[in-house]
Design a protein around this motif. Structure first.
Motif, mmCIF file in Angstrom:
data_model
loop_
_atom_site.group_PDB
_atom_site.id
_atom_site.type_symbol
_atom_site.label_atom_id
_atom_site.label_comp_id
_atom_site.label_asym_id
_atom_site.label_seq_id
_atom_site.Cartn_x
_atom_site.Cartn_y
_atom_site.Cartn_z
ATOM 1 N N VAL A 141 0.848 -1.749 0.000
ATOM 2 C CA VAL A 141 0.367 -0.306 0.202
ATOM 3 C C VAL A 141 0.787 1.129 0.314
ATOM 4 C CG1 VAL A 141 -0.109 0.027 2.678
ATOM 5 C CG2 VAL A 141 -2.414 0.966 1.514
ATOM 6 N N HIS A 143 0.262 6.377 -0.238
ATOM 7 C CA HIS A 143 -0.716 7.127 -0.111
ATOM 8 C C HIS A 143 -1.822 6.819 -1.020
ATOM 9 C CE1 HIS A 143 -1.779 11.012 -0.988
ATOM 10 N NE2 HIS A 143 -2.056 11.015 0.645
ATOM 11 N N HIS A 144 -3.212 6.865 -1.230
ATOM 12 C CA HIS A 144 -4.625 6.649 -2.215
ATOM 13 C C HIS A 144 -4.349 7.404 -3.331
ATOM 14 C CE1 HIS A 144 -5.784 10.670 -0.475
ATOM 15 N NE2 HIS A 144 -6.038 10.386 -1.894
ATOM 16 N N MET A 147 -1.689 4.852 -5.028
ATOM 17 C CA MET A 147 -2.087 3.406 -5.634
ATOM 18 C C MET A 147 -1.743 2.985 -7.385
ATOM 19 S SD MET A 147 -2.214 2.271 -2.826
ATOM 20 C CE MET A 147 -3.724 0.719 -2.375
ATOM 21 N N GLU A 151 0.124 0.488 -8.895
ATOM 22 C CA GLU A 151 0.103 -1.339 -9.758
ATOM 23 C C GLU A 151 0.649 -1.076 -10.958
ATOM 24 O OE1 GLU A 151 -3.996 -2.880 -11.439
ATOM 25 O OE2 GLU A 151 -4.049 -1.141 -10.307
ATOM 26 N N PRO A 157 -1.803 -3.782 -4.972
ATOM 27 C CA PRO A 157 -2.363 -2.684 -4.723
ATOM 28 C C PRO A 157 -3.072 -3.225 -3.632
ATOM 29 C CG PRO A 157 -2.811 -2.546 -6.427
ATOM 30 C CD PRO A 157 -2.255 -3.973 -6.522
ATOM 31 N N GLN A 159 -6.213 -1.806 -0.120
ATOM 32 C CA GLN A 159 -6.424 -0.601 0.529
ATOM 33 C C GLN A 159 -6.050 -0.690 1.562
ATOM 34 O OE1 GLN A 159 -7.461 1.959 -0.840
ATOM 35 N NE2 GLN A 159 -7.304 1.983 -3.216
ATOM 36 N N ALA A 160 -5.304 -1.218 2.215
ATOM 37 C CA ALA A 160 -5.354 -0.786 4.044
ATOM 38 C C ALA A 160 -4.502 -0.132 4.303
ATOM 39 C CB ALA A 160 -4.696 -2.764 4.294
ATOM 40 N N ARG A 161 -4.748 -0.419 6.400
ATOM 41 C CA ARG A 161 -3.907 1.306 6.914
ATOM 42 C C ARG A 161 -2.650 0.514 6.466
ATOM 43 N NH1 ARG A 161 -4.030 6.423 8.099
ATOM 44 N NH2 ARG A 161 -2.645 6.985 10.188
ATOM 45 N N GLY A 172 0.395 3.719 4.441
ATOM 46 C CA GLY A 172 -0.650 4.429 3.983
ATOM 47 C C GLY A 172 -0.264 5.932 3.563
ATOM 48 N N TRP A 210 -3.983 -5.798 6.481
ATOM 49 C CA TRP A 210 -4.342 -7.076 5.814
ATOM 50 C C TRP A 210 -2.717 -7.920 6.108
ATOM 51 C CZ3 TRP A 210 -1.168 -9.405 2.294
ATOM 52 C CH2 TRP A 210 -2.280 -10.398 1.399
#
Length: 220
Positions: A141, A143-144, A147, A151, A157, A159-161, A172, A210
């Motif tokens: 992961v 920073h959003h 993402m 990939e 990728p 989606q988790a902290r 993240g 995750w």
């Protein structure tokens, strides 16, 4: 004793470094010295200018995968996009790309090849490794906003902290450095040490952790 190294490079994000550094340092105190932590650079001891207003931190050692059990790579700080007026700014993509011209990629490959080392990243730190081709096929992961770029390098990728992919643990955005540090304390020294530091910092961990374990979900 567990030894952690946190990597500094030109343009690093200050909070990506200071958050896990403070958490791990507190863990060292709470555990009675079961952990040590230092700031390092691929070039050795030197003053390193951050991307956070030019604030300088000093690397007191050299990044050494044969010395460390845990190596944490931060992201960079700065503008994300190129300015539309044609002026030149050191954007985050430029700063991360510049790390590829240093010894950092080779040293991090050595770290990932060493079964005695756990590599961790905060925010864009995973992108720095991914740009070097080190995360292909690995769950990670960042920073959003990064993402899609993650990939594109062949990483998977999530989606988790915090994402635990065995010897690779990624987190993240910038504040997740606190969660990462506490998770690493829990993983390496046990939950009582992590909870003691969490209480000391008056901080409550949040978000999903995750793990690359167990059965694949049949329905997603």
């Amino acid at each position: 004793m567990l030894h952690a190294q946190i990597v500094l490079f030109d343009g690093f994000d200050l909070l990506d470094v200071s958050a896990p550094y403070e958490v791990l340092s507190a863990g060292a105190n709470v555990s009675g010295g079961a952990l040590s932590v230092e700031l390092v650079s691929a070039e050795g001891p030197r003053e390193v200018v951050s991307g956070s207003g030019g604030l300088v931190l000093k690397a007191t050692g050299t990044l050494d995968p044969d010395k460390a059990n845990l190596i944490i790579v931060p992201g960079a700080a700065g503008p994300i996009n190129e300015p539309t007026d044609g002026s030149q700014l050191e954007t985050i993509p430029i700063l991360l790309a510049r790390t590829q011209e240093t010894r950092l990629p080779a040293l991090m490959k050595q770290a990932l090849d060493n079964p005695q080392v756990t590599v961790a990243t905060v925010c864009g730190g995973s992108l720095a490794l991914a740009m070097a081709g080190l995360l292909e096929g690995r769950h990670a992961v960042t920073h959003h906003l990064g993402m899609a770029a993650l990939e594109a390098t062949g990483a998977i990728p999530i989606q988790a902290r915090v994402v635990d992919d065995g010897d690779l643990v990624t987190a993240g955005g910038v504040t997740s450095g606190l969660d990462l540090g506490l998770y690493l304390l829990e993983r390496e020294l046990g939950p009582r040490i992590a909870l003691a530091v969490e209480d000391l910092f008056e901080f409550e961990r949040r978000g999903t952790i995750w793990y690359n374990k167990g059965l694949e979900a049949a329905i997603r």
